[in-house]
Structures are given as C-alpha cells and as structure tokens.
Write an enzyme that holds these catalytic residues in place. Structure first.
Site, PDB file in Angstrom:
ATOM      1  N   HIS A 256       0.845  -1.185   0.000  1.00  0.00           N
ATOM      2  CA  HIS A 256       0.000   0.000   0.000  1.00  0.00           C
ATOM      3  C   HIS A 256       0.881   1.235   0.000  1.00  0.00           C
ATOM      4  O   HIS A 256       1.940   1.228   0.638  1.00  0.00           O
ATOM      5  CB  HIS A 256      -0.908   0.004   1.238  1.00  0.00           C
ATOM      6  CG  HIS A 256      -2.096   0.873   1.063  1.00  0.00           C
ATOM      7  ND1 HIS A 256      -2.042   2.224   1.283  1.00  0.00           N
ATOM      8  CD2 HIS A 256      -3.346   0.590   0.638  1.00  0.00           C
ATOM      9  CE1 HIS A 256      -3.224   2.733   1.015  1.00  0.00           C
ATOM     10  NE2 HIS A 256      -4.032   1.776   0.607  1.00  0.00           N
ATOM     11  N   ASP A 310      -7.992  -5.633   0.423  1.00  0.00           N
ATOM     12  CA  ASP A 310      -8.476  -6.479  -0.662  1.00  0.00           C
ATOM     13  C   ASP A 310      -7.930  -7.888  -0.626  1.00  0.00           C
ATOM     14  O   ASP A 310      -8.358  -8.736  -1.399  1.00  0.00           O
ATOM     15  CB  ASP A 310      -8.186  -5.809  -2.005  1.00  0.00           C
ATOM     16  CG  ASP A 310      -9.173  -4.692  -2.229  1.00  0.00           C
ATOM     17  OD1 ASP A 310     -10.302  -4.832  -1.732  1.00  0.00           O
ATOM     18  OD2 ASP A 310      -8.815  -3.694  -2.844  1.00  0.00           O
TER      19      ASP A 310
END
Ligand code: ACO
Length: 374
Positions: A256, A310
């Site tokens: 991320h 996710d």
C-alpha cells in the site's frame, strides 16, 4: 526560475485540504471524521457511517431515521434505466456497465438538481445498478428493492433473490463500511478533478468508478482470488511466493502506498470473516491466504509490504457465492460515499485543477510538408 520538482504518481504531494478521513500508515490507524474504522465496522451501520462521512458528524436518531427512509425511497430504478443495462453486452465487465450507467443516470435528473438529492440518488441507486446489471446479464429480471431491508441486506437480496442471514448481512455491511473512504487515493482524486470543473455529480462518480476499475486500485480483490487459485493449495504458498519474488511478480492484495504495516481494514475484515466461515465453512482459498500471509511476513514484511483490505474481501465475497467480477463494483457501491464526501468538500472551496508538467519534448520545429518527409 527553476523547474518544479516532478513526483511520479504525485507521491506525498497534497492536492487538497480535507477533514474527512485520516490515515497513520505506520500505526495501522484509519479514522473517518476522527472515529476509528474498526469501531465503525463493529458498532455502526453503512447508513450511519455514510451520514458521518457526508455530513461530518454522527447522526441523531431522527437524522438517521430520515436518511434511512430517503435512501430506501431512492433505491429503485426507472424502466428506462434498467433498459440501458439490458442494452449493454452481457459479457462486458460490471465495472464498465456501472461506469456507463452512472453517467447515463445523470440524464434522468435536472441539470441543476440539489446536491443532496444527487447524493441520495447516487448512494441508493449505485447498489441497485450493480445488482440489476448482474441479473439482466444472465437473462433474469432485475429485482425491485425491498424497503424492509438495510442497505447491505437489500443488495444481497436484489442480487440473489434471497434474504441474507443476520451474520452474512452484518459482514456485508461491515465490508461496505470498511471500503467507504480512504483519503486521497486515485479514484477520489479523479472525483475531485472532475468535480472541480463543475461537471455534474453523476459524471464525477462515473469517472471515479473508471479510476477504481484498474488492477492497481479496486481491481486487486478480483486478482487476489486468481492468484490464490494459481497457488492451488496452502502447502504451496511459500514456494510460490519465493518464486514470485524472484521473478519480480506483484503479489496482489499486498502493499500500500500509505500503510507500511498490515492494513487495519484487513485485520477487522478477517475477524468478521471468521464469523461467516462458521456458517459457510472455511474456504480453501482462506487457508491458502493464511499460509501466504505467514510466508510474506518474513519475505516481504521487512520492505513494509503487508496485506491490504483487498487480500480478504474477495475471499469473503466468494464464500457468499458472489461472482468475482462483482467485487470491485461492490467496492464502488461503498466508496461512492467517500467520493461524494470529497465532492461536497471540493465544491465548498473549489478551484479547477490545473497542475503543471515538466516539458521534455522538442521545441521550435519546422513544419515539413507531407511530400517532403522521408
Ligand atoms: N508485491 C511485490 N512487491 C511489491 C508489492 C507487491 N504487492 N507492492 C509493492 N512492492 C514493491 C515494489 O516492487 C517496489 O519494490 P522496489 O523498490 O524493489 O522496486 C516497492 O515495493 C515499492 O512499490 P511501489 O509499486 O512503488 O509502491 P506504490 O506505493 O507505488 O504502490 C500499490 C502501491 C500500487 C498498492 C502496490 O503495492 C501494488 O501494486 N500492490 C498490489 C496491488 C494491490 O493489492 N492493490 C490494492 C491496493 S489497496 C486498494 O486500492 C484498496
């Protein structure tokens, strides 16, 4: 004058002042209007969290009841809105159908529609569009929304024709809460850029859906399941990961821009998923995911690469029988609230986006007539 510094991906460049959400990427902290997302996922509902994001504070009982009523009253689609979905190729990706149908939706409402009216239409109808496209692409009739069900439960009903059990409705609701907002990501920036031109909010949300559809953003949850299929069995996860790292493959659902520790949304989603798995059984993909995460902790952890939200959302959705290509549209159904919160904030202090470029091309070139070109 010296050239401004170019930062690929606008990394660390502020593009707006915002009071909507806050991330501390080192401490795994995500807050919506100051409230930890874990508390919201456990204690709140998607409707209540939506109000919080859109309006800036938790609703009173009366505000929530009216908002809930207004959302329910705005869920249904007109026949012609469903006909648009029927005209789209059934083999097309539901994100493309959603982007196209949201842009078209704006044509059904007055150009100078009140902003709150647009927000109600968009939050309520995005869910119906996702469920309706799924049914019509399989030759089934779209189901009318039910006013006796909450936002998440009604989506499950419109999609499957079945009412979800309480734990399933709860985990779906929590998934919507966890995906609702996430500071200045690519799709939110896209929404702000389009909004800054004073384009209508349906175009704003349609553009944001386009940005979300890419595999580096919202599309990752679909690819996670493909990756887990490719690994095959949990016993092969470590060897697969070693090979993937050696061949410089991106591990989907990991990494991320902001979090350098495990995404707090992934942690809370995993906890809620365990509740659903007591009903549905632990899917094999989840076992593979756990082994992959354990191996990645050693192999990728030192680089600050950990699971993002996710990594688990797709496993939960597929355990509920939801097809993979609906994972990102479900993300959009929730993030529409974040995008609209940013649109509202942008419009309050709007200045059209007009960034700078670093020119790297040629200058002062002569025009050579076609017949004289080599
Ligand atoms: N697998 C393997 N290596 C990775 C991963 C990953 N998932 N993510 C980052 N890295 C490595 C990069 O190869 C790079 O290594 P290098 O310095 O040796 O070249 C380093 O970490 C930095 O990576 P960047 O791609 O520059 O990081 P950035 O902040 O630009 O990207 C992103 C973040 C796009 C999320 C990236 O981690 C990624 O592609 N992850 C996989 C896709 C994914 O899961 N996306 C969902 C994001 S969450 C969301 O949108 C809801």
């Amino acid at each position: 004058m010296s050239e401004p510094e170019f930062r690929p991906g606008l990394a660390d460049v502020p593009v707006a002042e915002s009071a909507i959400s806050f991330i501390d990427g080192k401490r795994a902290r995500l807050e919506y209007r100051g409230i930890a997302v874990e508390a919201l996922a456990r204690e709140s509902t998607f409707e209540e969290t939506s109000w919080l994001l859109l309006k800036g504070a938790l609703p009173t009982q009366r505000e929530l009841a009216l908002f809930d009523r207004d959302l329910k009253q705005n869920r249904s689609l007109k026949y012609r809105q469903i006909d648009i979905l029927k005209c789209l190729p059934p083999s097309g990706h539901p994100m493309e159908a959603l982007q196209a149908s949201l842009a078209a939706l704006g044509m059904f409402f007055p150009a100078k529609e009140d902003a709150w009216e647009s927000i109600l239409h968009l939050v309520a109808k995005t869910t119906t569009l996702v469920a309706a496209f799924h049914r019509v692409r399989h030759g089934e009739e779209a189901l009318a929304p039910r006013e006796d069900l909450g936002h998440a439960a009604n989506f499950f009903y419109m999609l499957t024709g079945k009412e979800p059990s309480a734990p399933v409705a709860r985990v779906l609701d929590a998934c919507l809460i966890l995906h609702a907002e996430h500071t200045m990501n690519a799709s939110t920036f896209a929404a702000r850029v389009v909004g800054s031109t004073q384009a209508n909010p349906y175009s704003v949300i349609s553009a944001a859906v386009g940005a979300l559809s890419g595999p580096l953003h919202g599309g990752a949850n679909e690819e996670v399941l493909e990756m887990l299929d490719e690994i095959g069995d949990h016993s092969k996860a470590k060897a697969w990961l070693e090979d993937a790292i050696a061949t410089k493959k991106k591990i989907m659902g990991f990494g991320h821009r902001v979090y350098k520790v495990k995404d707090p949304r992934a942690t809370v989603l995993q906890e809620l998923a365990e509740h659903v798995f007591t009903e549905t059984g632990r899917p094999a993909a989840y076992e593979t995911a756990l082994s992959l995460e354990a191996a990645a902790n050693t192999l990728l952890g030192p680089k600050g690469i950990y699971p993002n939200v996710d990594f688990f959302s797709g496993i939960v959705y597929s355990s509920l029988g939801i097809p993979r290509d609906l994972f990102t549209p479900m993300f959009a159904m929730s993030r529409v609230v974040g995008w609209l919160s940013h649109w509202t904030e942008q419009m309050r202090h709007n200045r059209i986006f007009r960034p700078e470029q670093v020119f790297t091309g040629q200058r002062d070139q002569p025009f050579i007539p076609l017949e004289q070109r080599p």
